[in-house]
Write a protein that holds these residues in place. Structure first.
Motif, PDB file in Angstrom:
ATOM      1  N   ASP A  31       0.599 -15.157   4.521  1.00 32.55           N
ATOM      2  CA  ASP A  31       0.058 -13.992   3.823  1.00 32.55           C
ATOM      3  C   ASP A  31       0.137 -14.190   2.307  1.00 32.55           C
ATOM      4  OD1 ASP A  31       2.782 -13.612   3.271  1.00 32.55           O
ATOM      5  OD2 ASP A  31       3.029 -12.242   4.964  1.00 32.55           O
ATOM      6  N   GLN A  66       4.973  -9.655   6.866  1.00 34.17           N
ATOM      7  CA  GLN A  66       4.679  -8.477   6.062  1.00 34.17           C
ATOM      8  C   GLN A  66       3.607  -7.571   6.668  1.00 34.17           C
ATOM      9  OE1 GLN A  66       6.044  -7.254   3.287  1.00 34.17           O
ATOM     10  NE2 GLN A  66       7.580  -8.865   3.047  1.00 34.17           N
ATOM     11  N   TRP A  67       2.716  -8.137   7.435  1.00 30.97           N
ATOM     12  CA  TRP A  67       1.624  -7.335   8.017  1.00 30.97           C
ATOM     13  C   TRP A  67       1.985  -6.761   9.385  1.00 30.97           C
ATOM     14  CZ3 TRP A  67      -3.847  -6.866   6.543  1.00 30.97           C
ATOM     15  CH2 TRP A  67      -4.054  -7.227   5.203  1.00 30.97           C
ATOM     16  N   GLY A  94       1.529   0.566   9.796  1.00 29.51           N
ATOM     17  CA  GLY A  94       0.473   0.926   8.854  1.00 29.51           C
ATOM     18  C   GLY A  94      -0.663  -0.072   8.778  1.00 29.51           C
ATOM     19  N   LYS A  95      -0.387  -1.329   9.050  1.00 29.45           N
ATOM     20  CA  LYS A  95      -1.422  -2.361   8.996  1.00 29.45           C
ATOM     21  C   LYS A  95      -1.883  -2.776  10.380  1.00 29.45           C
ATOM     22  CE  LYS A  95      -0.079  -4.108   4.481  1.00 29.45           C
ATOM     23  NZ  LYS A  95       0.304  -5.256   3.637  1.00 29.45           N
ATOM     24  N   MET A 123      -4.523   1.266  11.600  1.00 31.23           N
ATOM     25  CA  MET A 123      -5.830   0.685  11.305  1.00 31.23           C
ATOM     26  C   MET A 123      -6.604   0.406  12.585  1.00 31.23           C
ATOM     27  SD  MET A 123      -5.749   0.651   8.045  1.00 31.23           S
ATOM     28  CE  MET A 123      -7.215  -0.297   7.694  1.00 31.23           C
ATOM     29  N   CYS A 158      -5.641  -1.474  15.128  1.00 31.22           N
ATOM     30  CA  CYS A 158      -5.443  -2.844  15.611  1.00 31.22           C
ATOM     31  C   CYS A 158      -4.324  -2.864  16.647  1.00 31.22           C
ATOM     32  CB  CYS A 158      -5.119  -3.763  14.449  1.00 31.22           C
ATOM     33  SG  CYS A 158      -4.919  -5.497  14.922  1.00 31.22           S
TER      34      CYS A 158
END
Length: 420
Positions: A154, A254-255, A259-260, A264, A266
C-alpha cells in the motif's frame, strides 16, 4: 696459625651472632624488613588488581563496541533481536534532505510543507543487544548492480520505496543518472512506479497492491450491499511482474478495516463462494496463506531474498473525526500499539513456509513514533494524517535494517523468528 686464627675468628663471629645481646635487635630488624617487603607486595598487587578491574572491562567494552559497529547483525542470531530496542537522539540524522530528492512525494516532505519543529528527524533506532551499522551507500549501490528491488503493498510501502531511493542517492555523484522509467511523477494514482539507477543498471520498483489478492466487481445475484469482492484464494493479477526480482518486500494491513471494506461494499470470496460473515482477521490470514503458496511455487530462493514487513501503527486521537495529535517527541509508552493481530498472522504463516522469508517486525519500534507522522504538514493541510510518515523519518530506519540484512548474508537467510 693463620688457618687456626681464621677458624677462631669465625667461631667468635658465630658466637657473637648467637649471643642474647644481639639476637633481639637483629630479629626485630629482620621482621621490620619482612613487613616492608610484604606491604610492598600487597600494595603492588592491589594496584595491579584495581587496574585489571578498571582497564579490562573498558578494553572489552571498547573491543565489543568496535566489533558491533563494524559487524552486521544476523537476523537468525538469537542474541540479537534488532526490533527490540529504543529510539536515541543522533545528530548525524537525517541521512538526506527530502527537498533535494526528487522522488519524495510533496505530501511526505513535512519540513517543506511548513513544519517548524525538526526534532523528529534526529532519532535513530538502537537495538538493545547489537548495533545497526552505518552503511556506506556506495557499497550498497555496488551490491545492487544489475539487480531488481521490488516493493509490493500500500502507500506505506510506497513511502518506504521513496525512502530507499533517497538513501541510495546520497552515494551518487551523478544524481541525473537516476530517473523514473516511464517519466511519471511520484503519485499514489499510479499503480506501478520504477526508478532506474543508470550508472549501476538496477531498478527499485513499486507495485500498488493494497490487499495482495485480486479485487473484482461483485458477481451476479448477490445482495445489493455487495459491490465488489476480494478473491482471497487468488493473488493479485499483477503478481507475475514480481517474480524475477532479487529483493522482494511485501506489506499489507492498512486497508484491512471495515471502513475500506464493508462500508465500501467490499466483501470476501473464496472460489465461487461469497463469505459475507467472514471476519477481517480470518480473511487476512487466508490471504497470507494464498501469498505463501504463491511464494513457494513462484519464487526461486537462490535468487530472490523475500521480506514481509509487519503492520505500521497509526496514532489517531479520533479516527471517526479524523483527528490526530502529532507530538513533539516520541512516546515513552507504546500504549498497546506495539501489538497487532496482523503482525501475529504474518509470523504464524511465515513460520510454516518452506521458502525462507525474513519478517521485518517494525510494529513495536514504530509504535513510539507519534511525532513522526505527516499530521497537517502535507500537500492537503486541511486533512490530518496520523497514518503516513514524514520523510526523512521512520521509513529510513526500516530501510537501514533491510540493507543490514542484505549486507549481512551471502544469500537468502533463514526465517527471522522474532515473536515480538
Amino acid at each position: 696459625m693463620s688457618g687456626f686464627n681464621r677458624s677462631v675468628s669465625f667461631k667468635q663471629r658465630a658466637a657473637s651472632i648467637g649471643s642474647p645481646r644481639f639476637s633481639w635487635k637483629t630479629w626485630v630488624s629482620l621482621l621490620f624488613c619482612v613487613l616492608i617487603v610484604i606491604g610492598s607486595l600487597v600494595s603492588f598487587f592491589f594496584v595491579i588488581g584495581c587496574g585489571y578491574l578498571y582497564v579490562l572491562p573498558n578494553l572489552s567494552h571498547t573491543f565489543h563496541d568496535h566489533e558491533d559497529r563494524f559487524s552486521n547483525f544476523s537476523g537468525s542470531d538469537d542474541t540479537c533481536d534488532v526490533f527490540d530496542g529504543n529510539w536515541v537522539l543522533d545528530d548525524s540524522y537525517p541521512l538526506y534532505n527530502a527537498s533535494e530528492c526528487p522522488f519524495v512525494e510533496q505530501g511526505f516532505n513535512c519540513l517543506d510543507n511548513g513544519r517548524m519543529d525538526n526534532d523528529y528527524i534526529n532519532w535513530r533506532w538502537k537495538p538493545n543487544n547489537c548495533v545497526i551499522p552505518r552503511v556506506n551507500m556506495q557499497r550498497v549501490l555496488e551490491m545492487l548492480r544489475n539487480k531488481r528491488v521490488v516493493f509490493v503493498g500500500d502507500s506505506m510501502s510506497r513511502t518506504q520505496w521513496e525512502s530507499l531511493i533517497c538513501l541510495l542517492m546520497t552515494g551518487l555523484e551523478d544524481k541525473n543518472s537516476v530517473y523514473e522509467i516511464n517519466g511519471n511523477k511520484i503519485t499514489k494514482q499510479i499503480r506501478f512506479l520504477g526508478v532506474r539507477f543508470g550508472s549501476f543498471n538496477f531498478t527499485i520498483e513499486f507495485y500498488r497492491s493494497v490487499f495482495l489478492v485480486q479485487h473484482y466487481w461483485a458477481p451476479k445475484h448477490v445482495p445489493k450491499r455487495v459491490r465488489s469482492t476480494l478473491k482471497l484464494d487468488k493473488l493479485d493479477d499483477i503478481s507475475e511482474e514480481w517474480i524475477d526480482s532479487d529483493v522482494l518486500i511485501f506489506n499489507s494491513g492498512q486497508w484491512w478495516v471495515p471502513g475500506k471494506l464493508f462500508r465500501m461494499g467490499c466483501y470476501f470470496q473464496v472460489g465461487n463462494s461469497l463469505k459475507l460473515g467472514m471476519p477481517i482477521d480470518s480473511a487476512f490470514r487466508t490471504t497470507l496463506n494464498t501469498w505463501a503458496s504463491w511464494v513457494e511455487s513462484k519464487i526461486n530462493p537462490k535468487r530472490t531474498r523475500v521480506f514481509f514487513r509487519t503492520f505500521e501503527p497509526s496514532h489517531w486521537r479520533n479516527l471517526t473525526l479524523w483527528q490526530c495529535n502529532v507530538t513533539k517527541f516520541p512516546l515513552l509508552e507504546a500504549g498497546g500499539k506495539d501489538y497487532s493481530p496482523f503482525s501475529d498472522a504474518v509470523f504464524e504463516v511465515v513460520n510454516n513456509m518452506t521458502v525462507p522469508v525474513t519478517v521485518l517486525h517494525i510494529t513495536p519500534m514504530s509504535a513510539y513514533r507519534s511525532d513522526a507522522h505527516v499530521g497537517t504538514w502535507s500537500d492537503r493541510p486541511s486533512l490530518s494524517d496520523c497514518s503516513h510518515w514524514c520523510l526523512p523519518g521512520v521509513p529510513d530506519m526500516w530501510n537501514e535494517i533491510v540493507i543490514s540484512y542484505l549486507l549481512g548474508s551471502n544469500g537468502p537467510a533463514s526465517t527471522s523468528a522474532s515473536t515480538g
